[in-house]
Structure formats: structure tokens, C-alpha cells
Design an enzyme around this catalytic site. Structure first.
Site, PDB file in Angstrom:
ATOM      1  N   LYS A  54      27.031 -25.682  -9.827  1.00  0.00           N
ATOM      2  CA  LYS A  54      27.087 -24.978 -11.106  1.00  0.00           C
ATOM      3  C   LYS A  54      28.404 -24.232 -11.325  1.00  0.00           C
ATOM      4  O   LYS A  54      28.737 -23.882 -12.460  1.00  0.00           O
ATOM      5  CB  LYS A  54      25.924 -23.984 -11.197  1.00  0.00           C
ATOM      6  CG  LYS A  54      24.557 -24.642 -11.357  1.00  0.00           C
ATOM      7  CD  LYS A  54      24.372 -25.242 -12.736  1.00  0.00           C
ATOM      8  CE  LYS A  54      22.925 -25.658 -12.976  1.00  0.00           C
ATOM      9  NZ  LYS A  54      22.700 -26.118 -14.351  1.00  0.00           N
ATOM     10  N   SER A 309      22.356 -30.863  -4.702  1.00  0.00           N
ATOM     11  CA  SER A 309      22.889 -30.012  -5.762  1.00  0.00           C
ATOM     12  C   SER A 309      23.055 -28.546  -5.387  1.00  0.00           C
ATOM     13  O   SER A 309      23.848 -27.840  -6.008  1.00  0.00           O
ATOM     14  CB  SER A 309      21.999 -30.113  -7.002  1.00  0.00           C
ATOM     15  OG  SER A 309      20.671 -29.751  -6.695  1.00  0.00           O
TER      16      SER A 309
END
Length: 416
Positions: A54, A309
Site C-alpha cells: 500500500k 500483499s
């Protein structure tokens, strides 16, 4: 489709992100490669300084703000990872940020966000889901005329996440047959679709969602962006009620397939990665590997990338993760057991009912009554799923059997 990322914009994002984020490793998993008869490569986005991908989208978006926008400050909503990316960017660029997070966000993610943001950010806990937080954040943002940094439905955020695709193609010299990517709102999946559709069109992008929050799958099946009324929030990094308006048409057109994975299977993947590979991932980070079983025949002999992720997992969740994994594997079972109100009943249950490798892991006994039998809630961990039916048969033969709770979700949630 109103928007589709341009390669030049993605390459510009790559140059910006290099200022704060390294190229994450692309490592082959020997264990998984042997297991599936394929080359399984792990894109280690969990190794960023904020421990998730992110940082890419958040830093790219905030870097493009005008001086006036920077002076007013930014607002975002996040279940944790995007919040840390925004907090880091705010601190690095000297911008004030207000970060809305669901009230159920783990303490670990809140503390990490505070650490990365320092005095530059203010954290507001609001609502039970990402969508609740997002609604409150948008209202505050409008009232204060600040810039909203969306977790996934923003052009610059999508372009920042898309830089993972450029890295993959630079890191691996052979053709990539499959890329498995977790989907929450669809920002990363959209970015990958943009890169691979142009630079490696034969690569198949497989989207993976939690079984309890299939917002993209539902939307694609219905042919329109659809809001789910209820979701399972356990895989918080990929549990949204509605995907992005920018990301939906991209995923709808360019994803090869989309699949869902049970939360319990994800929990077992988390434990396997920790125990067998010394890799720590959060539930959303384990989604892609959890999907491989469903594609075992398809990926045999292929080059496969699984994107890990993020690794922002709170150690206090370990007990719940283990419990969900055992339930999914049919190794943990809960019963209402009716114990005869006589001396030695519990001793008989242990000696005559339990198998040699069965273990009582939960026991709640009600107070005695005038009835012949008093109920207890008993959790039993088995060595093999095949041990369940013999256990039930022994319980019934000796008049201990009351109710099996695993297949009664409402009763299970209430009692256990």
C-alpha cells in the site's frame, strides 16, 4: 470504461516510489513448487518498510498533490495497511493527515500507523467496517475541504500499485503464465491488469477474494458494481462491501478468472507459511497461496506468481487463526454432551468415549439440576477427520450424545 492506466503514468509512478520503497524480492518457493509441480514465485510485498504494497499507491497519490492541497492536508479511510502507507507519506512529505480506521482494527495496526505518521497524523476510529470508516472520512473531508486519498478507487493510487507489474516483468526472464492477486477494492488487481494486458497479454491474472466478502466476484457475476449487505470481516485487508467504480470495469474486462477462498483455509495457509517457511503474513497476504489448490491441475508445469500483499498480522489473533484452521480442517468439533449426574461420569467419558489421540480443548459444565443428565459444551480436537463418526457413535452408545454444534452456526456462535 472511463479510466484505464497509461503505461507512461505507471512508469512515472515507479520513479516516484523508488525514492522511498525498494524493489521487493521475487523468490521461488521450493516447497510450493514441489507440491504443485510448477514454478511458484512469491512476490514479497510483505517486506516493504510499512509491510505491505500500500505504500506504493499512497505515496504516489500524495506526491502529486499541489502545494495548496498539501497545505490543507489529506484524509483517508483504511482497515490498516493503506493507513500506514498514508501515514508514512504524510510524515515523509511534511503533510498533515487524518486517518479513519474501523473501531475493530487491531491494536497492532493502529500502533504501526501512529509510529509511521508521528505528529503528522491524527487517527479516528469509526464504524465496524472499512465502508463505515470511508463514509465518515468522506463527510469530514468535504466539510474541511481536504484531499481524500482513497484506498483503491483513485487513478494515482492504482498507478502506484501497478508498479508491481513492471517489477515482475523485470525480475523474471521467462514468460509468466499466471499471477494470483488478492482483491479487496480492486486497486492492485486493476493496476496489474493494465500492465500485463499490454506487456504480457498471455499472462492470466487470477483474482482471489475471501469467501465471506466476494464483492468483486458478485459484481462481475451480476454485471454491475454491487454492494454486499453483510461481509465476514476476518480478512480485514480484503473485506470491502463494494469495490471501486474505477476498478470494477477494469477487473471485469481483464481478469482471467476470480475465485473465493474460505477463511479457514486462509488460516491454515498462515500457519503453514510461518511453521514451514518462516514467513509471517496477514490473512489478506495468504489469500493467493490459499487459492493454488483450486488450480493445481491448471498450473502444473507453469510459471506462477503469488503476490504476498502484506504481513501486518497481530500476534493476539493467533488463537483465532488456529481455531479457524482446525474447524476448516474438520479437526476441531464442538458438542453438547449430556453427562449422567453420578460420580465417575466424566472419568467414563474420558476412558470410554475419547479416542487414544483425541484431546478435550474446551469444557463448560452447567450447574447441577434435578434432571438425570446435565449438559456441558465440549470442544474436542481430533488427529484425523475420520475419527469424528466413531467418536459420535461411542457417545450415542453410552448415552452421552446431545448436539453436534459445528453444523449449527447460530447455536455455535451463541454458545462457543
Amino acid at each position: 470504461m472511463t479510466y484505464f492506466p497509461k503505461l507512461e503514468d505507471i512508469k512515472a509512478a515507479e520513479a516516484i516510489i523508488r525514492k522511498v520503497a525498494r524493489v521487493t524480492p521475487l523468490d521461488e518457493s521450493i516447497r510450493l513448487s514441489k507440491q504443485y509441480g510448477a514454478t511458484i514465485l512469491l512476490k514479497r510485498e510483505d517486506l516493504h518498510r510499512v509491510r505491505s504494497y500500500k505504500i506504493r499507491g499512497a505515496f504516489n497519490k500524495i506526491s502529486f498533490l499541489t502545494q495548496e492541497e498539501r497545505s490543507r492536508g489529506v484524509v483517508c479511510a483504511s482497515a490498516g495497511n493503506h493507513a500506514q502507507g498514508v501515514a508514512f507519506a504524510c510524515h515523509h512529505l511534511g503533510i498533515k493527515g487524518t486517518i479513519y480506521m474501523p473501531s475493530v482494527t487491531s491494536k497492532q495496526k493502529i500502533e504501526q500507523t501512529k509510529m509511521f505518521g508521528g505528529d503528522s497524523v491524527t487517527i479516528v476510529l469509526e464504524g465496524d467496517t472499512y465502508d463505515d470508516s470511508s463514509k465518515a472520512a468522506l463527510q469530514y473531508c468535504e466539510e474541511q475541504t481536504k484531499t481524500f486519498v482513497h484506498a483503491f478507487d483513485d487513478e494515482k493510487v492504482i498507478e502506484g500499485q501497478a508498479t508491481i507489474g513492471l517489477e515482475l516483468l523485470e525480475q523474471f526472464n521467462a514468460p509468466i503464465d499466471y499471477v494470483f492477486v488478492a482483491i479487496g477494492g480492486g486497486g492492485l488487481a486493476s493496476g496489474l491488469c493494465a500492465v500485463f494486458s499490454r506487456l504480457s497479454p498471455k499472462t492470466k491474472i487470477i483474482g482471489v477474494e475471501p469467501e465471506g466478502a466476494p464483492s468483486m466476484k458478485t459484481s462481475i457475476e451480476k454485471g454491475e458494481n454491487t454492494r454486499l449487505e453483510t461481509i465476514d470481516k476476518f480478512i480485514d485487508g480484503a473485506a470491502v462491501q463494494r469495490v471501486g467504480d474505477l476498478t470494477f470495469p477494469i477487473c471485469q474486462k481483464y481478469l482471467h478468472e476470480i475465485c473465493t477462498v474460505p477463511e479457514g483455509k486462509v488460516c491454515q495457509t498462515i500457519l503453514d507459511l510461518y511453521n514451514r517457511d518462516a514467513i509471517v503474513v496477514e490473512p489478506a497476504g495468504a489469500l493467493t497461496i490459499s487459492a493454488l489448490d483450486a488450480y493445481a491441475a491448471t498450473i502444473k508445469g507453469k510459471n506462477v506468481v503469488c503476490i504476498l500483499s502484506g504481513s501486518n498480522n497481530d500476534i493476539t489473533r493467533t488463537a483465532e487463526i488456529k481455531e479457524r484452521a482446525l474447524l476448516y480442517g474438520k479437526l476441531k468439533h464442538y458438542f453438547i454432551v449430556r453427562f449422567p449426574q453420578r460420580p465417575g461420569a466424566l472419568k467414563q467419558f474420558v476412558a470410554d468415549i475419547l479416542g487414544p489421540e483425541d484431546d478435550i480443548t474446551h469444557f463448560e459444565y452447567s450447574k447441577k439440576s434435578s434432571k438425570e443428565n446435565a449438559p456441558a459444551i465440549v470442544g474436542i480436537e481430533l488427529k484425523s477427520p475420520d475419527d469424528l463418526q466413531p467418536l459420535i457413535q461411542r457417545m450415542k452408545a453410552k448415552n452421552f450424545y446431545g448436539e453436534y454444534l459445528n453444523d449449527k452456526p447460530d447455536l455455535f456462535q451463541y454458545l462457543v
